[in-house]
Design a protein around this motif. Structure first.
Motif, PDB file in Angstrom:
ATOM      1  N   SER A 133       0.804  -1.236   0.000  1.00  8.68           N
ATOM      2  CA  SER A 133       0.000   0.000   0.000  1.00  8.68           C
ATOM      3  C   SER A 133       0.832   1.280   0.000  1.00  8.68           C
ATOM      4  CB  SER A 133      -0.972   0.014   1.198  1.00  8.68           C
ATOM      5  OG  SER A 133      -1.813  -1.111   1.154  1.00  8.68           O
ATOM      6  N   ILE A 134       1.991   1.248  -0.665  1.00 10.42           N
ATOM      7  CA  ILE A 134       2.796   2.460  -0.817  1.00 10.42           C
ATOM      8  C   ILE A 134       2.217   3.255  -1.996  1.00 10.42           C
ATOM      9  CG2 ILE A 134       5.112   3.399  -1.184  1.00 10.42           C
ATOM     10  CD1 ILE A 134       4.707   1.846   1.472  1.00 10.42           C
ATOM     11  N   PRO A 135       1.912   4.550  -1.781  1.00 11.98           N
ATOM     12  CA  PRO A 135       1.178   5.312  -2.811  1.00 11.98           C
ATOM     13  C   PRO A 135       2.073   6.006  -3.843  1.00 11.98           C
ATOM     14  CG  PRO A 135       1.418   6.639  -0.844  1.00 11.98           C
ATOM     15  CD  PRO A 135       2.086   5.320  -0.541  1.00 11.98           C
ATOM     16  N   LYS A 136       1.436   6.387  -4.946  1.00 11.68           N
ATOM     17  CA  LYS A 136       2.017   7.291  -5.959  1.00 11.68           C
ATOM     18  C   LYS A 136       3.440   6.900  -6.349  1.00 11.68           C
ATOM     19  CE  LYS A 136      -0.895  11.155  -4.544  1.00 11.68           C
ATOM     20  NZ  LYS A 136      -0.951  12.528  -4.018  1.00 11.68           N
ATOM     21  N   LEU A 137       3.588   5.681  -6.812  1.00 14.51           N
ATOM     22  CA  LEU A 137       4.902   5.163  -7.181  1.00 14.51           C
ATOM     23  C   LEU A 137       5.219   5.508  -8.635  1.00 14.51           C
ATOM     24  CD1 LEU A 137       4.391   1.767  -5.394  1.00 14.51           C
ATOM     25  CD2 LEU A 137       6.245   3.349  -4.853  1.00 14.51           C
ATOM     26  N   ARG A 138       6.454   5.938  -8.864  1.00 15.57           N
ATOM     27  CA  ARG A 138       6.909   6.291 -10.198  1.00 15.57           C
ATOM     28  C   ARG A 138       8.373   5.871 -10.373  1.00 15.57           C
ATOM     29  NH1 ARG A 138       2.450   6.485 -11.129  1.00 15.57           N
ATOM     30  NH2 ARG A 138       1.127   8.096 -12.025  1.00 15.57           N
ATOM     31  N   ALA A 184       4.661  -0.818 -19.940  1.00 15.10           N
ATOM     32  CA  ALA A 184       4.404  -0.674 -18.497  1.00 15.10           C
ATOM     33  C   ALA A 184       5.439   0.233 -17.839  1.00 15.10           C
ATOM     34  CB  ALA A 184       4.407  -2.055 -17.830  1.00 15.10           C
ATOM     35  N   TYR A 185       6.697   0.090 -18.260  1.00 15.22           N
ATOM     36  CA  TYR A 185       7.778   0.922 -17.724  1.00 15.22           C
ATOM     37  C   TYR A 185       7.558   2.386 -18.092  1.00 15.22           C
ATOM     38  CZ  TYR A 185      12.534   2.839 -17.294  1.00 15.22           C
ATOM     39  OH  TYR A 185      13.621   3.620 -16.983  1.00 15.22           O
ATOM     40  N   GLU A 186       7.279   2.644 -19.363  1.00 16.09           N
ATOM     41  CA  GLU A 186       7.104   4.026 -19.826  1.00 16.09           C
ATOM     42  C   GLU A 186       5.897   4.696 -19.178  1.00 16.09           C
ATOM     43  OE1 GLU A 186       9.153   3.709 -24.259  1.00 16.09           O
ATOM     44  OE2 GLU A 186       6.992   3.384 -24.049  1.00 16.09           O
ATOM     45  N   LYS A 187       4.873   3.924 -18.942  1.00 19.11           N
ATOM     46  CA  LYS A 187       3.650   4.459 -18.322  1.00 19.11           C
ATOM     47  C   LYS A 187       3.928   4.995 -16.918  1.00 19.11           C
ATOM     48  CE  LYS A 187      -1.175   3.042 -17.621  1.00 19.11           C
ATOM     49  NZ  LYS A 187      -2.096   1.877 -17.626  1.00 19.11           N
ATOM     50  N   LEU A 188       4.932   4.420 -16.253  1.00 21.42           N
ATOM     51  CA  LEU A 188       5.252   4.802 -14.874  1.00 21.42           C
ATOM     52  C   LEU A 188       6.382   5.826 -14.770  1.00 21.42           C
ATOM     53  CD1 LEU A 188       4.961   1.281 -13.245  1.00 21.42           C
ATOM     54  CD2 LEU A 188       3.565   3.267 -12.642  1.00 21.42           C
ATOM     55  N   LEU A 189       6.895   6.310 -15.909  1.00 16.34           N
ATOM     56  CA  LEU A 189       7.998   7.259 -15.872  1.00 16.34           C
ATOM     57  C   LEU A 189       7.588   8.574 -15.201  1.00 16.34           C
ATOM     58  CD1 LEU A 189       9.750   6.889 -19.349  1.00 16.34           C
ATOM     59  CD2 LEU A 189      10.781   6.464 -17.108  1.00 16.34           C
ATOM     60  N   PHE A 190       8.414   8.986 -14.253  1.00 18.37           N
ATOM     61  CA  PHE A 190       8.217  10.255 -13.555  1.00 18.37           C
ATOM     62  C   PHE A 190       8.286  11.409 -14.558  1.00 18.37           C
ATOM     63  CE2 PHE A 190      10.528  13.638 -10.987  1.00 18.37           C
ATOM     64  CZ  PHE A 190       9.424  14.037 -10.252  1.00 18.37           C
ATOM     65  N   ARG A 191       7.289  12.287 -14.512  1.00 17.87           N
ATOM     66  CA  ARG A 191       7.173  13.492 -15.343  1.00 17.87           C
ATOM     67  C   ARG A 191       6.997  13.183 -16.835  1.00 17.87           C
ATOM     68  NH1 ARG A 191       6.882  17.710 -12.738  1.00 17.87           N
ATOM     69  NH2 ARG A 191       6.905  18.961 -14.638  1.00 17.87           N
ATOM     70  N   LYS A 192       6.514  12.004 -17.153  1.00 20.57           N
ATOM     71  CA  LYS A 192       6.230  11.683 -18.559  1.00 20.57           C
ATOM     72  C   LYS A 192       5.166  12.635 -19.096  1.00 20.57           C
ATOM     73  CE  LYS A 192       5.066   7.830 -21.640  1.00 20.57           C
ATOM     74  NZ  LYS A 192       3.977   8.428 -22.400  1.00 20.57           N
ATOM     75  N   ASP A 193       5.430  13.200 -20.273  1.00 21.01           N
ATOM     76  CA  ASP A 193       4.509  14.108 -20.974  1.00 21.01           C
ATOM     77  C   ASP A 193       4.230  15.395 -20.203  1.00 21.01           C
ATOM     78  OD1 ASP A 193       4.212  12.437 -23.220  1.00 21.01           O
ATOM     79  OD2 ASP A 193       2.693  11.239 -22.181  1.00 21.01           O
ATOM     80  N   LYS A 194       5.110  15.736 -19.248  1.00 19.44           N
ATOM     81  CA  LYS A 194       4.975  16.998 -18.515  1.00 19.44           C
ATOM     82  C   LYS A 194       6.184  17.881 -18.829  1.00 19.44           C
ATOM     83  CE  LYS A 194       2.391  15.026 -14.637  1.00 19.44           C
ATOM     84  NZ  LYS A 194       2.405  14.741 -13.181  1.00 19.44           N
ATOM     85  N   PRO A 195       5.989  19.201 -18.883  1.00 19.09           N
ATOM     86  CA  PRO A 195       7.144  20.075 -19.128  1.00 19.09           C
ATOM     87  C   PRO A 195       8.182  19.895 -18.014  1.00 19.09           C
ATOM     88  CG  PRO A 195       5.224  21.358 -18.445  1.00 19.09           C
ATOM     89  CD  PRO A 195       4.740  19.970 -18.680  1.00 19.09           C
ATOM     90  N   SER A 196       9.407  19.545 -18.400  1.00 13.60           N
ATOM     91  CA  SER A 196      10.446  19.212 -17.424  1.00 13.60           C
ATOM     92  C   SER A 196      11.737  19.929 -17.760  1.00 13.60           C
ATOM     93  CB  SER A 196      10.681  17.700 -17.412  1.00 13.60           C
ATOM     94  OG  SER A 196       9.495  17.007 -17.086  1.00 13.60           O
ATOM     95  N   ILE A 198      22.606  13.446 -19.747  1.00 11.46           N
ATOM     96  CA  ILE A 198      21.462  14.227 -19.288  1.00 11.46           C
ATOM     97  C   ILE A 198      21.043  13.807 -17.890  1.00 11.46           C
ATOM     98  CG2 ILE A 198      19.788  12.612 -20.257  1.00 11.46           C
ATOM     99  CD1 ILE A 198      17.965  14.844 -20.958  1.00 11.46           C
ATOM    100  N   SER A 199      20.551  14.761 -17.112  1.00  8.05           N
ATOM    101  CA  SER A 199      19.906  14.426 -15.830  1.00  8.05           C
ATOM    102  C   SER A 199      18.620  15.220 -15.725  1.00  8.05           C
ATOM    103  CB  SER A 199      20.829  14.720 -14.646  1.00  8.05           C
ATOM    104  OG  SER A 199      21.234  16.068 -14.636  1.00  8.05           O
ATOM    105  N   LEU A 200      17.632  14.612 -15.169  1.00 10.98           N
ATOM    106  CA  LEU A 200      16.319  15.227 -14.987  1.00 10.98           C
ATOM    107  C   LEU A 200      16.304  15.952 -13.647  1.00 10.98           C
ATOM    108  CD1 LEU A 200      13.239  15.653 -15.550  1.00 10.98           C
ATOM    109  CD2 LEU A 200      12.877  13.374 -14.606  1.00 10.98           C
ATOM    110  N   LEU A 201      16.005  17.246 -13.675  1.00 17.63           N
ATOM    111  CA  LEU A 201      15.874  18.008 -12.437  1.00 17.63           C
ATOM    112  C   LEU A 201      14.436  17.936 -11.960  1.00 17.63           C
ATOM    113  CD1 LEU A 201      17.983  21.131 -13.488  1.00 17.63           C
ATOM    114  CD2 LEU A 201      18.768  19.034 -12.395  1.00 17.63           C
ATOM    115  N   TYR A 202      14.254  18.014 -10.657  1.00 16.29           N
ATOM    116  CA  TYR A 202      12.891  17.899 -10.108  1.00 16.29           C
ATOM    117  C   TYR A 202      12.101  19.159 -10.445  1.00 16.29           C
ATOM    118  CZ  TYR A 202      13.842  13.714  -7.338  1.00 16.29           C
ATOM    119  OH  TYR A 202      14.133  12.433  -6.937  1.00 16.29           O
TER     120      TYR A 202
END
Length: 243
Positions: A90-95, A187-199, A239-243
């Motif tokens: 029951s760990i929430p909001k996993l990415r 399944a992996y791509e669906k869970l990517l953090f910040r997928k399809d969001k301006p980053s 490359i590195s993704l910044l939060y």
């Protein structure tokens, strides 16, 4: 399954790799430690952990059937296995923060280090190191780190978590062996953090730029849609993704 429990070790990955050179190991040989003195992360980073409060283990998987160019699929199934296991608790909001950090509530709870053993230009086995923040409640100088206890308010039994992760990993590796590459990648791509969001990203020279995470290549490169409507691929060193 063979489980080797150690009180303290420099690195469970290093121990398991050395052991694999000295003797033939069965699939799902696991080395777990209460404390690591030299825990390692991606790109030579150090994994910090309090003794006996977190889960630090490495598991050896036979991947002699996997083509070398499909090596990143090991990262994919490992990340998916951990998320599936944590959902059971029951760990929430996993990415997944590319390539394979596991986040909950946008905070890092787990790191993965994968080291493939190649013999005669063929994948032979892989050593999967997993560092999961479980019952630790303080993370000095790590503002983006958290633990399962901080997120859920519960205290967890480390062995239960480990066995659930290994059970899920066995299932996902079996799916990989059955050739379910597209399902795993989707399944992996669906869970990517910040997928399809301006980053915001930082390149190897330290320059910042914006883009949208779209997908990953079969080799694990991140595919980013840039401002000029061009999709460009980047590897981990670029490359590195910044939060």
């Amino acid at each position: 399954m063979r489980i080797i429990k150690l009180n303290a070790i420099d690195s469970t990955n290093s121990y398991l790799k050395q052991l694999s050179m000295e003797e033939a190991l069965v699939d799902n040989t696991i080395v777990v430690a209460n404390y690591q003195t030299q825990g390692r992360g991606q790109m030579g980073t150090v994994w910090q952990s309090e003794g006996s409060k977190n889960l630090m283990f490495s598991v050896l998987k036979d991947v002699s059937w996997l083509h070398a160019d499909k090596g990143f699929y090991i990262s994919m199934v490992t990340a998916l296995s951990i998320i599936k296991a944590l959902e059971r608790f029951s760990i929430p909001k996993l990415r997944i923060k590319w390539p394979n950090d596991i986040l909950s509530e946008n905070m890092k709870v787990c790191g993965i280090l994968i080291e493939n053993v190649i013999k005669q230009n063929q994948l032979n086995s892989t050593i999967i190191g997993i560092g999961l923040n479980v019952n630790q409640t303080g993370f000095s100088n790590l503002p983006k780190a958290s633990s399962l206890r901080l997120i859920s308010g519960q205290v967890f039994v480390l062995d239960e978590l480990m066995l659930e992760i290994v059970a899920q990993l066995t299932e996902y590796v079996d799916a990989l062996k059955a050739g379910k590459y597209q399902e795993i990648k989707h399944a992996y791509e669906k869970l990517l953090f910040r997928k399809d969001k301006p980053s915001t990203f930082k390149d190897a020279e330290g320059s910042m730029f914006s883009g949208f995470i779209k997908s990953v290549s079969n080799s694990g490169n991140l595919q980013v849609l840039l401002e000029d409507n061009v999709v460009k691929e980047f590897d981990l060193k670029e490359i590195s993704l910044l939060y």
